[in-house]
Design a protein around this motif. Structure first.
Motif, PDB file in Angstrom:
ATOM      1  N   VAL A 113       0.799  -1.233   0.000  1.00  0.00           N
ATOM      2  CA  VAL A 113       0.000   0.000   0.000  1.00  0.00           C
ATOM      3  C   VAL A 113       0.832   1.283   0.000  1.00  0.00           C
ATOM      4  N   ARG A 114       2.138   1.209   0.188  1.00  0.00           N
ATOM      5  CA  ARG A 114       2.929   2.442   0.214  1.00  0.00           C
ATOM      6  C   ARG A 114       2.942   3.100  -1.162  1.00  0.00           C
ATOM      7  N   LEU A 115       2.703   4.393  -1.175  1.00  0.00           N
ATOM      8  CA  LEU A 115       2.707   5.170  -2.409  1.00  0.00           C
ATOM      9  C   LEU A 115       4.035   5.913  -2.517  1.00  0.00           C
ATOM     10  N   ARG A 116       4.708   5.736  -3.609  1.00  0.00           N
ATOM     11  CA  ARG A 116       6.020   6.360  -3.791  1.00  0.00           C
ATOM     12  C   ARG A 116       5.922   7.883  -3.679  1.00  0.00           C
ATOM     13  N   SER A 117       4.884   8.479  -4.256  1.00  0.00           N
ATOM     14  CA  SER A 117       4.758   9.941  -4.251  1.00  0.00           C
ATOM     15  C   SER A 117       4.672  10.488  -2.831  1.00  0.00           C
ATOM     16  N   VAL A 118       3.975   9.774  -1.946  1.00  0.00           N
ATOM     17  CA  VAL A 118       3.836  10.210  -0.549  1.00  0.00           C
ATOM     18  C   VAL A 118       5.114   9.919   0.226  1.00  0.00           C
ATOM     19  N   HIS A 119       5.650   8.716   0.049  1.00  0.00           N
ATOM     20  CA  HIS A 119       6.826   8.296   0.813  1.00  0.00           C
ATOM     21  C   HIS A 119       8.038   9.170   0.499  1.00  0.00           C
ATOM     22  N   MET A 120       8.215   9.543  -0.761  1.00  0.00           N
ATOM     23  CA  MET A 120       9.359  10.361  -1.150  1.00  0.00           C
ATOM     24  C   MET A 120       9.302  11.745  -0.512  1.00  0.00           C
ATOM     25  N   GLU A 121       8.104  12.273  -0.292  1.00  0.00           N
ATOM     26  CA  GLU A 121       7.965  13.587   0.335  1.00  0.00           C
ATOM     27  C   GLU A 121       8.432  13.577   1.775  1.00  0.00           C
ATOM     28  N   ARG A 122       8.273  12.440   2.469  1.00  0.00           N
ATOM     29  CA  ARG A 122       8.518  12.391   3.906  1.00  0.00           C
ATOM     30  C   ARG A 122       9.844  11.747   4.264  1.00  0.00           C
ATOM     31  N   GLU A 123      10.395  10.948   3.356  1.00  0.00           N
ATOM     32  CA  GLU A 123      11.610  10.203   3.673  1.00  0.00           C
ATOM     33  C   GLU A 123      12.725  10.523   2.688  1.00  0.00           C
ATOM     34  N   PRO A 124      13.715  11.316   3.097  1.00  0.00           N
ATOM     35  CA  PRO A 124      14.800  11.677   2.173  1.00  0.00           C
ATOM     36  C   PRO A 124      15.615  10.472   1.701  1.00  0.00           C
TER      37      PRO A 124
ATOM     38  N   VAL B  10       6.335   2.167  -8.883  1.00  0.00           N
ATOM     39  CA  VAL B  10       5.183   1.806  -8.067  1.00  0.00           C
ATOM     40  C   VAL B  10       3.905   2.165  -8.818  1.00  0.00           C
ATOM     41  N   ASP B  11       3.062   1.189  -9.038  1.00  0.00           N
ATOM     42  CA  ASP B  11       1.796   1.421  -9.731  1.00  0.00           C
ATOM     43  C   ASP B  11       0.775   1.925  -8.717  1.00  0.00           C
TER      44      ASP B  11
ATOM     45  N   SER C 229      -0.190  -3.211   9.770  1.00  0.00           N
ATOM     46  CA  SER C 229       0.710  -3.824  10.738  1.00  0.00           C
ATOM     47  C   SER C 229       1.677  -2.842  11.394  1.00  0.00           C
ATOM     48  N   THR C 230       1.854  -1.644  10.800  1.00  0.00           N
ATOM     49  CA  THR C 230       2.740  -0.643  11.398  1.00  0.00           C
ATOM     50  C   THR C 230       2.092   0.729  11.298  1.00  0.00           C
ATOM     51  N   PRO C 231       2.468   1.665  12.176  1.00  0.00           N
ATOM     52  CA  PRO C 231       1.784   2.966  12.213  1.00  0.00           C
ATOM     53  C   PRO C 231       1.865   3.748  10.915  1.00  0.00           C
ATOM     54  N   GLY C 232       2.993   3.680  10.219  1.00  0.00           N
ATOM     55  CA  GLY C 232       3.159   4.473   9.006  1.00  0.00           C
ATOM     56  C   GLY C 232       2.190   4.129   7.901  1.00  0.00           C
ATOM     57  N   LEU C 233       1.649   2.934   7.908  1.00  0.00           N
ATOM     58  CA  LEU C 233       0.730   2.516   6.853  1.00  0.00           C
ATOM     59  C   LEU C 233      -0.620   3.223   6.976  1.00  0.00           C
ATOM     60  N   LEU C 234      -0.881   3.855   8.126  1.00  0.00           N
ATOM     61  CA  LEU C 234      -2.110   4.638   8.269  1.00  0.00           C
ATOM     62  C   LEU C 234      -2.091   5.863   7.359  1.00  0.00           C
ATOM     63  N   ASP C 235      -0.914   6.271   6.878  1.00  0.00           N
ATOM     64  CA  ASP C 235      -0.841   7.364   5.911  1.00  0.00           C
ATOM     65  C   ASP C 235      -1.526   6.981   4.606  1.00  0.00           C
ATOM     66  N   TYR C 236      -1.571   5.689   4.312  1.00  0.00           N
ATOM     67  CA  TYR C 236      -2.097   5.216   3.037  1.00  0.00           C
ATOM     68  C   TYR C 236      -3.482   4.578   3.170  1.00  0.00           C
ATOM     69  N   VAL C 237      -3.766   4.056   4.349  1.00  0.00           N
ATOM     70  CA  VAL C 237      -5.092   3.476   4.609  1.00  0.00           C
ATOM     71  C   VAL C 237      -5.576   4.050   5.939  1.00  0.00           C
ATOM     72  N   PRO C 238      -5.983   5.324   5.962  1.00  0.00           N
ATOM     73  CA  PRO C 238      -6.303   5.988   7.236  1.00  0.00           C
ATOM     74  C   PRO C 238      -7.500   5.407   7.972  1.00  0.00           C
ATOM     75  N   ASP C 239      -8.369   4.688   7.248  1.00  0.00           N
ATOM     76  CA  ASP C 239      -9.535   4.108   7.908  1.00  0.00           C
ATOM     77  C   ASP C 239      -9.281   2.689   8.387  1.00  0.00           C
ATOM     78  N   ALA C 240      -8.036   2.217   8.312  1.00  0.00           N
ATOM     79  CA  ALA C 240      -7.687   0.887   8.814  1.00  0.00           C
ATOM     80  C   ALA C 240      -7.434   0.935  10.316  1.00  0.00           C
ATOM     81  N   GLU C 241      -7.403  -0.230  10.932  1.00  0.00           N
ATOM     82  CA  GLU C 241      -7.097  -0.355  12.363  1.00  0.00           C
ATOM     83  C   GLU C 241      -5.664  -0.851  12.510  1.00  0.00           C
ATOM     84  N   LEU C 242      -4.889  -0.193  13.355  1.00  0.00           N
ATOM     85  CA  LEU C 242      -3.518  -0.612  13.587  1.00  0.00           C
ATOM     86  C   LEU C 242      -3.497  -1.838  14.498  1.00  0.00           C
TER      87      LEU C 242
END
Length: 425
Positions: free
Chosen positions: A116-127, A136-137, A158-171
């Motif tokens: 579920v990680r989106l390259r466009s989002v991840h690149m903005e936050r992680e140098p 990434v499709d 399974s990890t907190p960072g994935l809530l950036d991509y699936v905000p309505d999921a449960e950690l």
């Protein structure tokens, strides 16, 4: 006591479904783990289904589906895959989710990372993002999440960072049998052992770890042990003697390596983005990025009192948050919730093979054309289809060839063993 019967499928991702199943059984719930294809890392699920037959034989797929529907109430799927969709050449992705819901089954989807990680989002936050050079499709990811969102009772990450991509999921925290990993520790050593054990070096930023810790090893500040390809029992043995364990520097989340290390009483070091630390206050994973990892490890190596404090804090954290009993109770609460009504906002099925996939294929075609170039005075042509290409177009023939190849390899092994026996005699 509950009458629920839970199925984890179609892969035992990082051994998590096996751990959940053990926790469920301790709560009186019948739980099984199925794997489509042989599992990796020595993991032993409850049942392994033949991946080639699933691809080639509709009757076999029906056998799997029939057995699952008759024997389970809850279907907990992993990594954007469902019971049969990865092996169904004609129907759309995750086609069996609404089918299972229509049969009165509870359906859950669990996202684990790159699914579920989106390259466009991840690149903005992680140098130092590990997705820097990846294709990434994102259209496909959005579509898969949308299907799961519409046709599942609930989604998990399974990890907190994935809530950036699936905000309505449960950690759901990574689960571990904390007591089984407990390790007795002696006095703090003068030269601590630092272990780095990535599942994939490119994903975890291993080049940054090597660059930071190899000089400290040469100085005698630490004993640096970069490892790979270990079995589960070997991992436990290495973590039991490690004083520090370096996890990922390029994701922004800690992973299973940190949890297992802390359960052993080792100090986990990883880059955990401040957004993710805020989601789990008190996380004892020591912060580091590639630029300062050497300084962080040097400081800890010279401060045995701080190491002892972090060890105790880490063990307590794992027992409180990540123990399989705690995680199993959280999942069981979700399984017992009333079914969620499916509300489709449009009748069409989202397109999974998105523009990202098309772009990647077009780039590959362009590269191949350029590589072919011109041969002498005549234009190069695309090579004819190989025998392998034609075989793989026919699943039944492909399966037969694979079986014959397996029989040939087994016969060769037997001949080698017979030759060795003759030499001994």
């Amino acid at each position: 006591m509950t009458s629920l019967r839970v199925l984890y499928a179609p892969r035992d991702i990082a051994g998590q479904p096996s751990t959940w199943a053990r926790g469920m059984r301790a709560l009186g719930v019948h739980a099984e783990v199925w794997s489509f294809g042989e599992p990796a890392f020595g993991i032993v699920p409850d049942r392994v289904w033949d991946a080639d037959r699933l691809l080639a034989e509709p009757e076999y797929r029906w056998q799997v589906l029939d057995h699952a529907v008759r024997n389970f109430d809850v279907f907990h799927f992993q990594y954007g895959r469902s019971l049969l969709n990865a092996h169904e050449p004609l129907l759309p992705a995750l086609w069996d989710l609404p089918l299972l819901r229509s049969l009165g089954k509870k359906v859950f989807m669990h996202w684990h990372g790159s699914d579920v990680r989106l390259r466009s989002v991840h690149m903005e936050r992680e140098p130092d993002s590990y997705l820097k050079d990846a294709v990434v499709d994102e259209v496909r990811i959005h579509a898969m999440v949308e299907i799961a969102r519409r046709h599942s009772d609930r989604m998990f990450v399974s990890t907190p960072g994935l809530l950036d991509y699936v905000p309505d999921a449960e950690l759901v925290p990574l689960a571990i049998d904390a007591e089984a990993w407990r390790t007795e520790r002696g006095p703090e050593p003068r030269v601590p052992v630092v272990v780095h054990l990535p599942s994939k070096r490119a994903t975890k930023g291993s080049h940054l770890v090597d660059a930071a810790l190899a000089p400290l090893h040469e100085e005698g500040v630490v004993e640096y042990r970069p490892l790979s390809g270990l079995s589960h029992s070997q991992v436990k043995a290495e973590f039991a003697r490690a004083d520090m364990i370096v996890d990922s520097l390029t994701i922004g989340d800690h992973g299973m390596v940190s949890v297992e290390g802390m359960a052993c009483g080792a100090i986990a070091i990883a880059h955990v983005h401040e957004r993710n630390r805020a989601r789990v206050p008190g996380c004892p994973v020591v912060e580091a990025v590639g630029a300062d990892l050497g300084d962080v490890v040097r400081r800890l190596a010279g401060d045995p009192d701080e190491r002892a404090r972090l060890r105790a804090e880490s063990v307590a954290w794992v027992h409180k948050r990540h123990d399989l009993g705690t995680v199993a109770r959280q999942l069981l609460d979700a399984y017992r919730e009333p079914p969620v009504k499916v509300v489709a906002d449009r009748p069409d099925w989202p397109v999974v093979e998105g523009r990202g996939r098309i772009t990647a294929l077009e780039a590959e075609l362009s590269r191949l054309r350029q590589a072919l170039g011109r041969q002498g005075d005549r234009a190069a042509t695309v090579p004819p289809r190989s025998v392998r290409d034609r075989i793989e177009d026919n699943p039944r023939v492909h399966l037969l060839v694979r079986r014959l190849d397996g029989a040939r390899k087994r016969a060769r092994v037997k001949l080698v063993k017979m030759g060795a026996l003759r030499k001994r005699s």
